[in-house]
Write a protein that holds these residues in place. Structure first.
Motif, mmCIF file in Angstrom:
data_model
loop_
_atom_site.group_PDB
_atom_site.id
_atom_site.type_symbol
_atom_site.label_atom_id
_atom_site.label_comp_id
_atom_site.label_asym_id
_atom_site.label_seq_id
_atom_site.Cartn_x
_atom_site.Cartn_y
_atom_site.Cartn_z
ATOM 1 N N PHE A 217 3.867 14.102 -6.886
ATOM 2 C CA PHE A 217 5.043 13.978 -7.740
ATOM 3 C C PHE A 217 5.561 12.544 -7.793
ATOM 4 N N ARG A 218 4.770 11.577 -7.379
ATOM 5 C CA ARG A 218 5.240 10.187 -7.349
ATOM 6 C C ARG A 218 5.582 9.721 -8.760
ATOM 7 N N ASN A 219 6.645 8.962 -8.854
ATOM 8 C CA ASN A 219 7.152 8.590 -10.180
ATOM 9 C C ASN A 219 7.897 7.267 -10.102
ATOM 10 N N SER A 220 7.255 6.283 -9.458
ATOM 11 C CA SER A 220 7.843 4.946 -9.340
ATOM 12 C C SER A 220 6.848 3.903 -9.861
ATOM 13 N N PRO A 221 6.711 3.788 -11.168
ATOM 14 C CA PRO A 221 5.760 2.802 -11.704
ATOM 15 C C PRO A 221 6.229 1.361 -11.547
ATOM 16 N N TYR A 222 7.536 1.154 -11.294
ATOM 17 C CA TYR A 222 8.085 -0.198 -11.271
ATOM 18 C C TYR A 222 8.742 -0.503 -9.933
ATOM 19 N N PHE A 223 8.682 -1.772 -9.549
ATOM 20 C CA PHE A 223 9.437 -2.265 -8.404
ATOM 21 C C PHE A 223 9.826 -3.712 -8.688
ATOM 22 N N GLU A 224 11.112 -3.958 -8.743
ATOM 23 C CA GLU A 224 11.650 -5.292 -8.993
ATOM 24 C C GLU A 224 11.068 -5.922 -10.264
ATOM 25 N N GLY A 225 11.034 -5.118 -11.331
ATOM 26 C CA GLY A 225 10.635 -5.608 -12.640
ATOM 27 C C GLY A 225 9.149 -5.785 -12.847
ATOM 28 N N ALA A 226 8.328 -5.401 -11.878
ATOM 29 C CA ALA A 226 6.878 -5.528 -11.995
ATOM 30 C C ALA A 226 6.234 -4.197 -11.619
ATOM 31 N N ARG A 227 4.914 -4.152 -11.732
ATOM 32 C CA ARG A 227 4.214 -2.932 -11.361
ATOM 33 C C ARG A 227 4.387 -2.667 -9.865
ATOM 34 N N ASN A 228 4.696 -1.443 -9.509
ATOM 35 C CA ASN A 228 4.919 -1.072 -8.116
ATOM 36 C C ASN A 228 3.599 -1.073 -7.345
ATOM 37 N N PRO A 229 3.509 -1.837 -6.241
ATOM 38 C CA PRO A 229 2.261 -1.895 -5.481
ATOM 39 C C PRO A 229 2.116 -0.828 -4.405
ATOM 40 N N PHE A 230 3.162 -0.016 -4.173
ATOM 41 C CA PHE A 230 3.164 0.907 -3.043
ATOM 42 C C PHE A 230 2.888 2.339 -3.505
ATOM 43 N N PRO A 231 1.937 3.034 -2.876
ATOM 44 C CA PRO A 231 1.683 4.427 -3.258
ATOM 45 C C PRO A 231 2.922 5.307 -3.174
ATOM 46 N N LEU A 232 3.729 5.112 -2.130
ATOM 47 C CA LEU A 232 4.953 5.894 -1.967
ATOM 48 C C LEU A 232 6.107 4.921 -1.767
ATOM 49 N N LEU A 233 6.635 4.418 -2.871
ATOM 50 C CA LEU A 233 7.679 3.401 -2.795
ATOM 51 C C LEU A 233 8.927 3.935 -2.101
ATOM 52 N N ARG A 234 9.373 5.120 -2.468
ATOM 53 C CA ARG A 234 10.598 5.666 -1.863
ATOM 54 C C ARG A 234 10.437 5.799 -0.351
ATOM 55 N N GLN A 235 9.274 6.297 0.081
ATOM 56 C CA GLN A 235 9.044 6.445 1.511
ATOM 57 C C GLN A 235 9.085 5.094 2.214
ATOM 58 N N ARG A 236 8.468 4.083 1.605
ATOM 59 C CA ARG A 236 8.462 2.755 2.219
ATOM 60 C C ARG A 236 9.889 2.199 2.331
ATOM 61 N N ILE A 237 10.650 2.336 1.267
ATOM 62 C CA ILE A 237 12.022 1.816 1.282
ATOM 63 C C ILE A 237 12.823 2.454 2.406
ATOM 64 N N TRP A 238 12.748 3.777 2.533
ATOM 65 C CA TRP A 238 13.560 4.445 3.546
ATOM 66 C C TRP A 238 13.035 4.205 4.952
ATOM 67 N N ASP A 239 11.715 4.155 5.128
ATOM 68 C CA ASP A 239 11.180 3.909 6.461
ATOM 69 C C ASP A 239 11.575 2.534 6.990
ATOM 70 N N LYS A 240 11.789 1.587 6.084
ATOM 71 C CA LYS A 240 12.115 0.220 6.493
ATOM 72 C C LYS A 240 13.615 -0.088 6.423
ATOM 73 N N ALA A 241 14.401 0.788 5.830
ATOM 74 C CA ALA A 241 15.808 0.456 5.570
ATOM 75 C C ALA A 241 16.640 0.362 6.851
ATOM 76 N N ASP A 242 16.520 1.357 7.716
ATOM 77 C CA ASP A 242 17.325 1.360 8.948
ATOM 78 C C ASP A 242 16.724 2.377 9.908
ATOM 79 N N PRO A 243 15.927 1.938 10.874
ATOM 80 C CA PRO A 243 15.259 2.889 11.772
ATOM 81 C C PRO A 243 16.208 3.710 12.626
ATOM 82 N N GLN A 244 17.488 3.312 12.715
ATOM 83 C CA GLN A 244 18.443 4.097 13.496
ATOM 84 C C GLN A 244 18.788 5.433 12.850
ATOM 85 N N ARG A 245 18.661 5.524 11.522
ATOM 86 C CA ARG A 245 19.183 6.710 10.840
ATOM 87 C C ARG A 245 18.253 7.252 9.760
ATOM 88 N N ALA A 246 17.055 6.712 9.646
ATOM 89 C CA ALA A 246 16.128 7.165 8.611
ATOM 90 C C ALA A 246 14.777 7.499 9.246
#
Length: 424
Positions: A217-246
């Protein structure tokens, strides 16, 4: 004498108030539905973009999100409006609530539903009301996991004190916090549980299978105005955002894990943002003293030495963002924002996994054999190899069959901004 420790491994040595623990346990117990209810709550966040430029639309700009909410006001219950500092930030009526995420993401919370088809019906009514207003204002609400054109640095935060505090906090820890707040959008599905054991089992299954389902169900073709390089962008963002609470809930795959461990982990975590607006002991404090950044203080440092009220419990739980979150329901948080037809397919997939008794028994047994390392390795495999990954030793084709996701690759129309991005 051997003493078996609690299994919540985060924040070792942090102070936790036992009365606060009891409050969270009571709240979790209040959500148990011993009679099979099989209800869903579905949240779909939309990205507002201006027609023509596809740039993000902000809250306060002319013909922006605030104007949209004001124009929608007659369709919703006056006594359910959310207003802060004179700004309209949310609307609600039976069956649906509208709210805003920090960067202007427009969220619809729909439920309680008892069949995935109900989602289509309620959402169609929402769209029938909002689309003519959007056309008049010159922008639209699209369903992607990340803003297609505008960078996070060019998006302003909505006028809400909680978001100002989160912006300051997440800008100092981890990575991608500002990207998450301003540009990301999700689809989340909430499900019922019958008791503590059922809730923990569903959290484990959801944590293990969520990233795999995300690939279909991935649906993130874009990241910062360019083609998204990450297979699971949302997962990457949350895994790196704050390890204390994510990420994965600490201790979740330990067979001893229970509600108390979850409660202690949350209560030991720095609050990020303190909210005393519904704390009677703080009634005479100023607004700045009732709501403030809490970088280092946790609940025991902030709240009185007593059992917590429902508002206080809700706020504390809302400051954690694990892959699967426990409230008085189980909230599955892995997925990008989806067009409604695909959101309905996702809800059907959730039904097949969690509400088909035979299927769930199988997945429960599977998850009980996993460790947190197994799940982390599966997530890493998906991020490194995309659809060529073999999470838990199975190909993605095998997972598609095992999860009954044959329909998820159907060509369902979306709202492509730059169609060439989709050419694989």
């Amino acid at each position: 004498m051997n003493i078996t420790p609690r299994v919540s491994y985060a924040h070792v040595g942090a102070k936790v108030n036992d009365k606060h623990v009891a409050s969270l346990l009571r709240f979790f117990a209040s959500g148990a539905k011993p009679e099979s209810n099989d209800g869903y709550g579905v949240e779909i966040e939309h990205l507002p973009v201006r027609n023509g430029s596809d740039c993000a639309v902000s809250y306060a700009q002319t013909d922006g999100i605030e104007t949209l909410l004001e124009r929608l006001r007659p369709y919703y219950d006056p006594d359910k409006e959310f207003v802060e500092d004179g700004h309209l930030l949310g609307l609600a009526r039976p069956g649906i609530a509208l709210s805003l995420e920090p960067g202007g993401q427009f969220e619809t919370s729909i439920g309680v539903l008892h069949t995935p088809q109900e989602l289509l019906d309620i959402y169609a009514g929402f769209r029938a009301e909002i689309n003519p207003i959007l056309d008049d204002l010159g922008f639209r609400l699209i369903n992607y996991g990340y803003q297609p054109v505008t960078s996070f640095a060019d998006i302003t935060i909505n006028p809400k004190r909680r978001y100002a505090a989160m912006n300051e906090y997440l800008g100092h820890v981890g990575s991608y916090g500002p990207c998450m707040m301003r540009c990301s959008a999700s689809t989340q599905v909430s499900i019922d549980y019958s008791d503590e054991a059922d809730a923990i089992a569903k959290m484990r299954v959801g944590t293990a299978l969520g990233p795999i389902i995300s690939m279909f169900f991935r649906n993130s073709p874009y990241f910062e105005g360019a083609r998204n390089p990450f297979p699971l962008l949302r997962q990457r963002i949350w895994d790196k955002a704050d390890p204390q609470r994510a990420g994965i809930t600490p201790g979740l795959f330990d067979p001893r894990f229970g509600w108390e461990d979850y409660a202690r982990d949350i209560l030991a975590t720095p609050m990020m943002f303190a909210d005393l607006t519904h704390t009677p002991e703080a009634a005479n404090l100023s607004e700045d003293e009732q709501e403030f950044v809490a970088f280092r203080r946790n609940a025991a440092d902030i709240y009185p030495d007593r059992e917590l009220n429902a508002y206080e419990v809700g706020h504390i739980l809302s400051t954690h963002f694990n892959d699967v979150r426990l409230k008085n329901f189980v909230e599955l948080r892995h997925w990008d924002s989806l067009p409604i037809e695909r959101a309905e397919l996702l809800t059907q997939a959730v039904k097949n996994v969690f509400y088909d008794d035979a299927n769930f028994a199988r997945w429960k047994s599977f998850a009980e054999g996993l460790s947190v390392v197994d799940v982390e390795l599966a997530k890493d495999d998906l991020q490194a190899h995309g659809m060529a990954a073999r999470p838990f030793g199975k190909s993605m084709d095998e997972w598609q069959d095992a999860l009954g996701l044959e329909d998820t690759r159907a060509d369902i129309p979306g709202d492509p901004v730059h169609p060439e991005v989709f050419q694989r």
